[in-house]
Design a protein around this motif. Sequence first.
Motif, PDB file in Angstrom:
ATOM      1  N   ALA B 132       0.838  -1.198   0.000  1.00 28.89           N
ATOM      2  CA  ALA B 132       0.000   0.000   0.000  1.00 28.89           C
ATOM      3  C   ALA B 132       0.869   1.243   0.000  1.00 28.89           C
ATOM      4  O   ALA B 132       1.673   1.451   0.902  1.00 28.89           O
ATOM      5  CB  ALA B 132      -0.904  -0.012   1.222  1.00 28.89           C
ATOM      6  N   SER B 136      -5.787   1.752   2.285  1.00 27.17           N
ATOM      7  CA  SER B 136      -5.668   0.334   2.641  1.00 27.17           C
ATOM      8  C   SER B 136      -5.978  -0.518   1.413  1.00 27.17           C
ATOM      9  O   SER B 136      -6.535  -0.026   0.429  1.00 27.17           O
ATOM     10  CB  SER B 136      -6.643  -0.009   3.776  1.00 27.17           C
ATOM     11  OG  SER B 136      -7.943  -0.119   3.244  1.00 27.17           O
ATOM     12  N   LEU B 137      -5.591  -1.773   1.496  1.00 28.01           N
ATOM     13  CA  LEU B 137      -5.753  -2.636   0.322  1.00 28.01           C
ATOM     14  C   LEU B 137      -6.853  -3.674   0.541  1.00 28.01           C
ATOM     15  O   LEU B 137      -6.739  -4.788   0.040  1.00 28.01           O
ATOM     16  CB  LEU B 137      -4.417  -3.319  -0.015  1.00 28.01           C
ATOM     17  CG  LEU B 137      -3.260  -2.390  -0.392  1.00 28.01           C
ATOM     18  CD1 LEU B 137      -2.055  -3.193  -0.855  1.00 28.01           C
ATOM     19  CD2 LEU B 137      -3.675  -1.416  -1.491  1.00 28.01           C
ATOM     20  N   LEU B 139     -10.877  -4.897   0.088  1.00 28.44           N
ATOM     21  CA  LEU B 139     -11.979  -4.649  -0.851  1.00 28.44           C
ATOM     22  C   LEU B 139     -13.327  -5.013  -0.223  1.00 28.44           C
ATOM     23  O   LEU B 139     -14.275  -5.369  -0.928  1.00 28.44           O
ATOM     24  CB  LEU B 139     -11.751  -5.483  -2.128  1.00 28.44           C
ATOM     25  CG  LEU B 139     -10.580  -5.055  -3.002  1.00 28.44           C
ATOM     26  CD1 LEU B 139     -10.280  -6.112  -4.058  1.00 28.44           C
ATOM     27  CD2 LEU B 139     -10.885  -3.726  -3.678  1.00 28.44           C
ATOM     28  N   THR B 144     -15.591  -0.094  -4.108  1.00 28.02           N
ATOM     29  CA  THR B 144     -14.220   0.354  -3.812  1.00 28.02           C
ATOM     30  C   THR B 144     -13.329  -0.006  -4.997  1.00 28.02           C
ATOM     31  O   THR B 144     -13.548  -1.037  -5.639  1.00 28.02           O
ATOM     32  CB  THR B 144     -13.684  -0.366  -2.555  1.00 28.02           C
ATOM     33  OG1 THR B 144     -14.510  -0.023  -1.451  1.00 28.02           O
ATOM     34  CG2 THR B 144     -12.248   0.024  -2.243  1.00 28.02           C
ATOM     35  N   LEU B 146      -9.092  -0.205  -6.036  1.00 35.58           N
ATOM     36  CA  LEU B 146      -7.679  -0.013  -5.679  1.00 35.58           C
ATOM     37  C   LEU B 146      -6.931   0.283  -6.977  1.00 35.58           C
ATOM     38  O   LEU B 146      -7.037  -0.486  -7.936  1.00 35.58           O
ATOM     39  CB  LEU B 146      -7.099  -1.277  -5.027  1.00 35.58           C
ATOM     40  CG  LEU B 146      -7.847  -1.846  -3.815  1.00 35.58           C
ATOM     41  CD1 LEU B 146      -7.145  -3.106  -3.308  1.00 35.58           C
ATOM     42  CD2 LEU B 146      -7.913  -0.806  -2.700  1.00 35.58           C
ATOM     43  N   THR B 159      -6.619   8.616  -2.384  1.00 35.26           N
ATOM     44  CA  THR B 159      -7.558   7.824  -1.598  1.00 35.26           C
ATOM     45  C   THR B 159      -8.779   8.686  -1.230  1.00 35.26           C
ATOM     46  O   THR B 159      -8.617   9.841  -0.819  1.00 35.26           O
ATOM     47  CB  THR B 159      -6.876   7.319  -0.317  1.00 35.26           C
ATOM     48  OG1 THR B 159      -5.708   6.620  -0.682  1.00 35.26           O
ATOM     49  CG2 THR B 159      -7.786   6.407   0.478  1.00 35.26           C
ATOM     50  N   GLY B 186      -7.545   2.684  -1.958  1.00 40.02           N
ATOM     51  CA  GLY B 186      -6.115   2.634  -1.685  1.00 40.02           C
ATOM     52  C   GLY B 186      -5.297   2.668  -2.966  1.00 40.02           C
ATOM     53  O   GLY B 186      -5.826   2.440  -4.064  1.00 40.02           O
ATOM     54  N   TYR B 188      -1.795   1.126  -4.628  1.00 43.30           N
ATOM     55  CA  TYR B 188      -0.825   0.051  -4.391  1.00 43.30           C
ATOM     56  C   TYR B 188       0.355   0.129  -5.360  1.00 43.30           C
ATOM     57  O   TYR B 188       0.291   0.807  -6.397  1.00 43.30           O
ATOM     58  CB  TYR B 188      -1.518  -1.315  -4.501  1.00 43.30           C
ATOM     59  CG  TYR B 188      -1.873  -1.692  -5.920  1.00 43.30           C
ATOM     60  CD1 TYR B 188      -3.121  -1.372  -6.456  1.00 43.30           C
ATOM     61  CD2 TYR B 188      -0.967  -2.357  -6.736  1.00 43.30           C
ATOM     62  CE1 TYR B 188      -3.446  -1.700  -7.762  1.00 43.30           C
ATOM     63  CE2 TYR B 188      -1.282  -2.693  -8.034  1.00 43.30           C
ATOM     64  CZ  TYR B 188      -2.513  -2.361  -8.549  1.00 43.30           C
ATOM     65  OH  TYR B 188      -2.816  -2.676  -9.840  1.00 43.30           O
TER      66      TYR B 188
END
Lengths: 226, 433
Positions: B132, B136-137, B139, B144, B146, B159, B186, B188
């Motif tokens: 990350a 946050s990673l 789901l 949401t 990423l 974010t 998030g 990543y």
Amino acid sequence: MSEPMLSVRALVRSFAAGGEILEVLRGVELEVRGPASVAVTGESGSGKSTLLALVGGLDRPTGGSVVVDGTDITALDETELSAYRSRHVGFVFQFHFLLADFTALENLLIPGMLASRDAAGTRERARGLLDDVGLARRAGAYPGELSGGERQRVAVARALMNRPRLILADEPTGNLDERNARMVEDLLFPLVAREGCTLLLATHDRALAARAERRYELAGGVLAPA
Amino acid sequence: MSVSVFLGLRALRGRSGTGRYLRGAVAGIALGLVPLVVVMEVSTGMIDGITARLLEVGSSHLQASLPAALGADDLVAAARAVERLAGVRSATAERQGTVLLALGQRSAGVTLRCVDPAGFARDAGLQRYLTAAEGSLDLDEPRTVLVSAALARTLGARTGDSVLAVAGLAGDAAVLPRVTRLVVGGVYETGYQELDKAVAYAPLADADTALPSRGVRTLLDVKVADPFADLAAVASRVAEALGPDARVSSWRDLERSRLASFETTRWLLVLIMGLVAAVAAANVSSTVLMLVLERRQEIGILLGIGARPAVLTRSFLLAGLAAAAAGTALGIAAGLLLAVNINGLIAVIDRLLNFAAGLAALARAPFIRGGAGAGVRLTLFQSAYYLQSIPVRIRAGEVIAAGSATLLIACLAAYLPARRAGLLAPLEVLRRS
């Protein structure tokens, strides 16, 4: 009668030079029984060094034979000749021919190593010989750190390292001044006698030759008693 | 000590100065080996690092393609069933398709991977390489998304931002756009931008709304205990468990061409660097030849006092080999030192390059109307195409093989000139001396 230690028969050595054949030795005859000192004199270019090279197995004759202790060395191959030079012959040249990268002691150890002698015995022998030639304290010196006379004394010691039957000395004092020449002579003859070797000495120095038990003159390619 | 070793070692530190040739050979071989070792170890680490990311984040160890008609619950149930098979570590249900992500005026085409959040969280391999950078990673929350760091930069997303996923909706006569609002949960990074720059993750539940109606792939991402082992047996078990409509492929099938391309490039580099090292090793030949020529008198003396030609050949061969061994050891040590510090080294070179560029810009400034400006930042390696940090892995076998090959070449190269030493005629040499 015992077998001769050295027997040279009808020895011929010729060289090709400028399209011509130059015959340096023309049937040399020589016989030496037991330990003895033999001097060969003659003018420069008369073939003295050639004779010593042939007897020492450094060169091969055009004809004839060289028999040492019953072995005809002219019939040996290169490996056998190396072993012959290592075990039966000691050389003292006009130039010292010491190995520059090795100390005086190491210069003496190498012939022992080449002859596969045991290490402890070789070291003891080398130190003893350096002591004999008055250079025990210079054992760790390199040839470049020794005087001309000292180098030649190391060369004499090296020639005796493997207790050879034959010492071949080619003008051993030719490069030395009078004082050093006498010093080397005074070491060479007694040491050779003590070791029980036969000395074959090539020189044009008549005073040096006079110290030998037998003297020969090499002229016109033929050896004759002087 | 044998007389050959005694003579050979002394040649290395000869008082007469011939040792300089051998020291030159040592330096030559060491310098020749350094790039070879660096290339071998760095490229190995690079390929291993990329392969690991491809396996864990990209294709998975095994990938099972399932019919698109399979419902989300059935897909998750199939994943659970596969997870219970021998040799399987985890299985994650996924639907993926191409969408356009947009934020304000910016947009990017991405592969949207809608994955089962529980399976996504359980996949240890994926979690290891997905770090990350922001937020946050997980789901767990619906809607949401990423996004990768590269994608976040492209979109200017952070974010909490809402992005629009625009998917094609096939109608009777035309493809109509369907828009779904997703919230960035998030950002990543995988460390390999080539892999993640156009990929985003969303929950599996959003697949029906966020993905296009056509061109969606329904998959199980299967991870096994040892991905580098023969996967035929476990692939067969997975296929059997999923039924005849499933098509199971291993990572070797899916990434074959890419990995083959990496390996080919690597071997090409190793070959070129190997040639440099081989030339340096072969140079021992001229070193030994020079040694023989300069030590002719010594050779003549030794032959004269009874050294067998083989003794001299061996001593010069040993001198050459000792130089080669010293050069090899030095080269390998220096190469490994550089390889393990390659990331720091690249950073230092980057800084030096930019410092030099800055100085050059300052020097030019008086002659440029309006000053030198901010200048361009120089980067030695674009991390967009490589790993951001090179994971160096030392393969002892390869290093030993390179060292052994160097010694073998040096030995072969040194033999002929060393043999020449034994063939000299002592009387001739002594007469000339």
